[in-house]
Scaffold this motif. Structure first.
Motif, PDB file in Angstrom:
ATOM      1  N   TRP A   1       7.617  72.477  14.331  1.00 30.90           N
ATOM      2  CA  TRP A   1       7.756  73.919  14.126  1.00 30.90           C
ATOM      3  C   TRP A   1       8.065  74.255  12.677  1.00 30.90           C
ATOM      4  CZ3 TRP A   1      12.485  76.061  12.591  1.00 30.90           C
ATOM      5  CH2 TRP A   1      12.496  77.457  12.485  1.00 30.90           C
TER       6      TRP A   1
ATOM      7  N   ASN B   1       0.621  76.840  10.914  1.00 27.32           N
ATOM      8  CA  ASN B   1       0.236  77.909  11.841  1.00 27.32           C
ATOM      9  C   ASN B   1       1.051  77.747  13.121  1.00 27.32           C
ATOM     10  OD1 ASN B   1      -1.036  79.624  13.749  1.00 27.32           O
ATOM     11  ND2 ASN B   1      -2.947  79.520  12.588  1.00 27.32           N
ATOM     12  N   ARG B   2       2.138  78.479  13.219  1.00 25.20           N
ATOM     13  CA  ARG B   2       3.052  78.305  14.342  1.00 25.20           C
ATOM     14  C   ARG B   2       2.464  78.779  15.665  1.00 25.20           C
ATOM     15  NH1 ARG B   2       8.828  79.830  11.368  1.00 25.20           N
ATOM     16  NH2 ARG B   2       8.960  77.849  10.204  1.00 25.20           N
ATOM     17  N   TRP B   3       1.616  79.803  15.617  1.00 24.77           N
ATOM     18  CA  TRP B   3       0.993  80.263  16.861  1.00 24.77           C
ATOM     19  C   TRP B   3      -0.023  79.254  17.364  1.00 24.77           C
ATOM     20  CZ3 TRP B   3       3.351  83.522  19.662  1.00 24.77           C
ATOM     21  CH2 TRP B   3       4.130  84.528  19.096  1.00 24.77           C
ATOM     22  N   ARG B   4      -0.762  78.625  16.480  1.00 24.94           N
ATOM     23  CA  ARG B   4      -1.712  77.593  16.910  1.00 24.94           C
ATOM     24  C   ARG B   4      -0.976  76.392  17.481  1.00 24.94           C
ATOM     25  NH1 ARG B   4      -5.732  75.363  12.445  1.00 24.94           N
ATOM     26  NH2 ARG B   4      -3.770  74.420  11.716  1.00 24.94           N
ATOM     27  N   TYR B   5       0.159  76.071  16.876  1.00 25.43           N
ATOM     28  CA  TYR B   5       0.973  74.969  17.384  1.00 25.43           C
ATOM     29  C   TYR B   5       1.419  75.252  18.813  1.00 25.43           C
ATOM     30  CZ  TYR B   5       4.682  71.405  17.284  1.00 25.43           C
ATOM     31  OH  TYR B   5       5.490  70.330  17.545  1.00 25.43           O
ATOM     32  N   TRP B   6       1.879  76.490  19.054  1.00 23.23           N
ATOM     33  CA  TRP B   6       2.287  76.862  20.414  1.00 23.23           C
ATOM     34  C   TRP B   6       1.097  76.805  21.374  1.00 23.23           C
ATOM     35  CZ3 TRP B   6       0.659  80.845  23.611  1.00 23.23           C
ATOM     36  CH2 TRP B   6       1.402  81.001  24.790  1.00 23.23           C
ATOM     37  N   ALA B   7      -0.063  77.261  20.922  1.00 29.65           N
ATOM     38  CA  ALA B   7      -1.254  77.254  21.771  1.00 29.65           C
ATOM     39  C   ALA B   7      -1.638  75.828  22.172  1.00 29.65           C
ATOM     40  CB  ALA B   7      -2.421  77.932  21.051  1.00 29.65           C
TER      41      ALA B   7
ATOM     42  N   TYR C   1       9.875  76.134  22.593  1.00 25.89           N
ATOM     43  CA  TYR C   1       9.235  76.629  21.376  1.00 25.89           C
ATOM     44  C   TYR C   1       9.338  78.148  21.286  1.00 25.89           C
ATOM     45  CZ  TYR C   1       5.831  76.934  17.585  1.00 25.89           C
ATOM     46  OH  TYR C   1       5.227  77.183  16.377  1.00 25.89           O
ATOM     47  N   ILE C   2       9.105  78.825  22.411  1.00 24.76           N
ATOM     48  CA  ILE C   2       9.216  80.287  22.432  1.00 24.76           C
ATOM     49  C   ILE C   2      10.631  80.719  22.057  1.00 24.76           C
ATOM     50  CG2 ILE C   2       9.145  82.332  23.916  1.00 24.76           C
ATOM     51  CD1 ILE C   2       6.935  80.941  25.523  1.00 24.76           C
TER      52      ILE C   2
ATOM     53  N   VAL D   1      11.267  80.102  18.272  1.00 18.55           N
ATOM     54  CA  VAL D   1      10.648  81.135  17.432  1.00 18.55           C
ATOM     55  C   VAL D   1      11.445  82.435  17.506  1.00 18.55           C
ATOM     56  CG1 VAL D   1       8.605  82.598  17.154  1.00 18.55           C
ATOM     57  CG2 VAL D   1       8.333  80.147  17.540  1.00 18.55           C
TER      58      VAL D   1
ATOM     59  N   TRP E   1      13.507  84.253  14.489  1.00 21.18           N
ATOM     60  CA  TRP E   1      13.146  85.637  14.129  1.00 21.18           C
ATOM     61  C   TRP E   1      14.388  86.523  14.126  1.00 21.18           C
ATOM     62  CZ3 TRP E   1      13.441  90.415  16.499  1.00 21.18           C
ATOM     63  CH2 TRP E   1      12.672  91.449  15.927  1.00 21.18           C
TER      64      TRP E   1
END
Length: 261
Positions: free
Chosen positions: A90, A95-101, A138-139, A142, A146
């Motif tokens: 993380w 690209n944190r969103w791609r990592y989550w995907a 992960y969610i 993040v 934030w």
């Protein structure tokens, strides 16, 4: 410091480690993933290979029962290892969103064979594989980060606690990675990720706290923390594509196991 700058810092650190020999013999991310994969294999074997070799693990077959339980308990060493790899990924990914995907897809693919092994059906909403624990952790990670960057004081910590509690409840309600009715893998994974997030700037405190958490979480996760003590913070991949193998490895293990039961 943005994500690109962090990646540059990490590469520079790796080059420095290679040049100076500092912790060169330690455990890279690649080696940690290999160790974690071995422990994961033990978990799959406990409910697939063990019954085939030793028979059904029941009270009338103590050999099979003992081997199955030992394999399953040993597999819990992987929990802190993958929690650290999640946190480390993380903070270094571009690209944190791609990592989550990627985590989401891997968990989804692993779902069907996991259900087949655990319940005898290819789909059962009553249980979910441990990779979903990484997805939810992960969610939460993040969201907590934030909040930390936008709020301060009581507001920050109130929101942080609420997010973490929500993550714990989701893990419990969905029964993510529940093993032997005593190890709630999803909840423990989330706890480790939070320890690494809040204490990563204080190495000794982080390792001590993680070790204590592992010890009270059925002991063997504490052994997994010991492996992390010898990490060298290098990637260690011989080939760029090697990292993708580990995304497919657990679903592949489960699929093979599902075809055996």
């Amino acid at each position: 410091m943005n994500e690109i700058e962090m990646a540059k810092v990490r590469k520079t650190a790796e080059r420095g480690a290679d040049a100076g020999g500092r912790r060169r013999g330690g455990l890279s991310a690649f080696r940690l993933k290999v160790i974690g994969a071995v422990f994961m294999a033990l978990s799959v074997a406990s409910v697939t290979l063990v019954p085939l070799i030793f028979g059904a693990p029941t009270a009338d077959n103590m050999t099979a029962l003992t081997v199955a339980v030992v394999c399953e308990i040993a597999s819990w060493c992987a929990v802190p290892i993958y929690a650290w790899l999640l946190f480390d990924g993380w903070r270094h990914t571009r690209n944190r969103w791609r990592y989550w995907a990627q985590l989401f897809v891997a968990a989804s693919v692993a779902g069907l064979p996991y259900d087949k092994i655990m319940t005898g059906q290819w789909f059962d909403a009553r249980t979910h594989n441990p990779m979903w624990g990484l997805v939810f952790a992960y969610i939460v990670l993040v969201a907590v980060d934030w909040i930390g960057r936008r709020y301060a004081g009581a507001a920050r910590w109130t929101l942080t606690v609420l997010v973490i509690v929500a993550g714990v409840l989701w893990n419990l309600l969905l029964r993510i990675g529940v093993s032997q009715q005593v190890m709630y893998t999803g909840v423990v994974t989330l706890a480790f990720v939070m320890v690494f997030y809040f204490l990563n700037r204080h190495e000794n405190t982080m390792m001590f706290t993680a070790g204590l958490l592992g010890a009270v979480s059925c002991i063997t996760p504490g052994i997994g923390v010991a492996f992390l003590h010898y990490r060298n913070d290098r990637l260690g991949y011989a080939r760029p594509w090697a990292k993708w193998v580990f995304y497919a490895l657990y679903p592949a293990m489960l699929l093979l196991g599902a075809l055996m039961v």
